[in-house]
Design an enzyme around this catalytic site. Structure first.
Site, mmCIF file in Angstrom:
data_model
loop_
_atom_site.group_PDB
_atom_site.id
_atom_site.type_symbol
_atom_site.label_atom_id
_atom_site.label_comp_id
_atom_site.label_asym_id
_atom_site.label_seq_id
_atom_site.Cartn_x
_atom_site.Cartn_y
_atom_site.Cartn_z
ATOM 1 N N ASP A 59 10.138 10.653 64.267
ATOM 2 C CA ASP A 59 9.858 10.874 65.690
ATOM 3 C C ASP A 59 10.941 11.680 66.399
ATOM 4 O OD1 ASP A 59 7.563 9.332 65.373
ATOM 5 O OD2 ASP A 59 8.617 7.475 65.900
ATOM 6 N N GLY A 82 10.891 14.799 66.968
ATOM 7 C CA GLY A 82 10.332 15.923 67.723
ATOM 8 C C GLY A 82 9.971 17.069 66.792
ATOM 9 N N LYS A 83 9.685 16.732 65.533
ATOM 10 C CA LYS A 83 9.343 17.761 64.545
ATOM 11 C C LYS A 83 8.127 18.571 64.984
ATOM 12 C CE LYS A 83 8.973 14.444 61.521
ATOM 13 N NZ LYS A 83 9.584 13.299 62.219
ATOM 14 N N THR A 138 3.426 0.929 59.420
ATOM 15 C CA THR A 138 2.380 1.328 60.369
ATOM 16 C C THR A 138 1.054 0.642 60.026
ATOM 17 O OG1 THR A 138 1.848 3.217 58.971
ATOM 18 C CG2 THR A 138 3.433 3.591 60.765
ATOM 19 N N THR A 179 1.305 3.999 66.434
ATOM 20 C CA THR A 179 0.978 2.575 66.626
ATOM 21 C C THR A 179 1.211 2.085 68.056
ATOM 22 O OG1 THR A 179 3.218 1.957 65.975
ATOM 23 C CG2 THR A 179 1.559 1.990 64.224
#
Ligand code: GDP
Ligand code: IMO
Ligand code: MG
Length: 416
Positions: free
Chosen positions: A14, A16-17, A126, A297
């Site tokens: 997470d 920011g790819k 997840t 999620t």
């Protein structure tokens, strides 16, 4: 021959790819996913509209970019088809490897059952079935996307697998479908996916030979890598640069520039060690400012400070040429900004990522904060304290910060 540019996550996912892949996709012909599954959630904001991508490469929002889902991915046909339905122009620009592994609904049921059985030792997955799907692949009892082309045969093999594992499924309270229901389900997948299934190894070799520009999109992050992350609190794939080769069938010499994506602070979803986690007001402020709730999620992300030790580890493991520093604007308005510069473990100061981070305490260095960086697009227009923070990070991690992001929007990006 052109080399493939690579984007990898340097923290716990997470980072920011999605934003940077989308930004770079504007100058690339192909965007390829090489690992993970729909546990990934890559958010892209274009002209104020938000897209969440899980399996389809983030090149899809650029009409000129073609997209490849490589053999290293575990693919849930059901979720992939749902994601495809957001776009109406995928013909001839979305290719799925026949060697990617199928993630079927029973994998998710097994994942969830195993997590329930672990109780307070749960990984915090997840729940999408990623571990069981990769587990089957490695145990050589998995099924590949190419098998979808003969649904009758595939269904027979899956039913045989159900029969062999009946006792385990019963303990886990996992209900399995009948052969007829399974064939019907698989036929539905085949009807939509068959035109996209191909030998992507041959395809990527061809496009590299033709000097096309190829961008490789990592999922998750280095600290979630099956070997180099905080095992067992990791995902089940090779998330680091090396995974791009095995996950697409290219060789290390095909790799070009490696851009590592890192937040200006740190987050993690799920359980496991996170030495620089902030349990107080600052952590909460980061969560609120950064909207740190999972794309996949919806879980609140754990928040804390930039970890320069873990970052040095990530830079070396991935061979990072430049870091893209994301979400700098989220730490706007803090009086002070902290960076974890070492760990204290059993009374010793440790400056690398050791075997076990469970008992590591952070050693912090503090920097002065700044008012506002949000929306800044030119390095020189950043506040002096923000510039000093970025330069200090470069010194600490031994890598250039070539890109800085100051909002979710594609255009709010500083290229140095
Ligand atoms: P990924 O999994 O690495 O692609 O990252 P996610 O999409 O899961 O999470 C990153 C979140 O941060 C997304 O909601 C992005 O829109 C957002 N984002 C990306 N860059 C910036 C930035 O520079 N500033 C802010 N405020 N948000 C950003
Ligand atoms: P992107 O690509 C953040 C985490 C889960 C859990 C662990 C194992 O959006 O950065 P899994 O379902 O993979 O077996 O879960 O890994 N995780 C992620 N965290 N971003 C992701 O992907 C993640 N994919 C998996 O929260 O801790
Ligand atoms: Mg994500």
């Amino acid at each position: 021959m052109n080399k493939a540019d690579l984007i990898v996550g340097l923290q716990w996912g997470d980072e920011g790819k999605g934003k940077i892949v989308d930004h770079m996709a504007q100058t690339h012909d192909y965007v390829c996913r090489f690992a993970g599954g729909h546990n990934a959630g890559h958010t892209i904001v274009v002209e104020g509209k938000k897209y969440a991508l899980h399996l389809i490469p983030s090149g899809v929002l650029n009409a000129n970019a073609k997209n490849i889902v490589g053999n290293g991915v575990v693919l849930s046909p059901k979720d992939f088809i749902k994601e495809m339905s957001q776009f109406d122009n995928l013909e001839g620009r979305l290719f799925i490897s026949d060697k990617a592994h199928l993630l079927l609904p029973y994998h998710a049921l097994i994942d969830q059952a195993k997590e329930r059985m672990k109780g307070d030792k749960a990984i915090g997955t997840t729940g999408k079935g990623i571990g069981p799907a990769y587990g089957d692949k490695i145990a050589r009892v998995g099924h590949r996307v190419g098998e979808l082309l003969d649904t009758e045969k595939l269904a027979s093999k899956v039913v045989e697998f159900f029969e062999q594992n009946q006792a385990i499924f019963e303990v886990m309270e996992v209900e399995v479908p009948t052969k007829e229901a399974l064939i019907e389900e698989l036929e539905g997948y085949k009807a939509i996916l068959a035109p996209h299934i191909t030998d992507t190894t041959q395809l990527i070799w061809k496009v590299l030979d033709e000097d096309k520009k190829v961008l490789l999109e990592g999922a998750q992050g280095t600290m979630l890598d099956i070997d180099h992350g905080t095992y067992p609190y990791v995902t089940s794939s090779t998330t680091v640069s090396a995974g791009a080769c095995s996950g697409l069938g290219i060789n290390p010499k095909d790799l070009g520039k490696v851009t590592g994506i890192a937040k200006a602070y740190c987050t993690r979803v799920g359980n496991g060690p996170f030495p620089s986690e902030d349990f107080g007001d600052h952590g909460e402020k980061l969560r609120q400012n950064g909207h740190e709730f999972g794309t996949t999620t919806g879980r609140p992300r754990r928040c804390g400070w930039f970890d320069a030790v873990a970052m040095r580890h990530a830079v070396r493991v991935n061979g990072v040429d430049q870091i893209s520093l994301m979400k700098l604007d989220v730490i706007d308005g803090f009086d002070e900004v902290k960076v974890c510069v070492a760990y204290e473990i059993d009374g010793q100061e440790v400056n690398y990522v050791p075997y076990d981070l469970e008992t590591a305490n952070p050693v912090y260095k503090t920097f002065p904060g700044w008012d506002k960086t949000e929306g800044v697009r030119v390095f020189d227009e950043l506040p002096d304290t923000a510039k000093s923070y970025i330069e200090a990070l470069e010194d600490m991690v031994g890598c250039k910060i070539g890109i800085i992001s100051t909002s979710p929007d594609r255009e709010d990006t500083i290229i140095r």
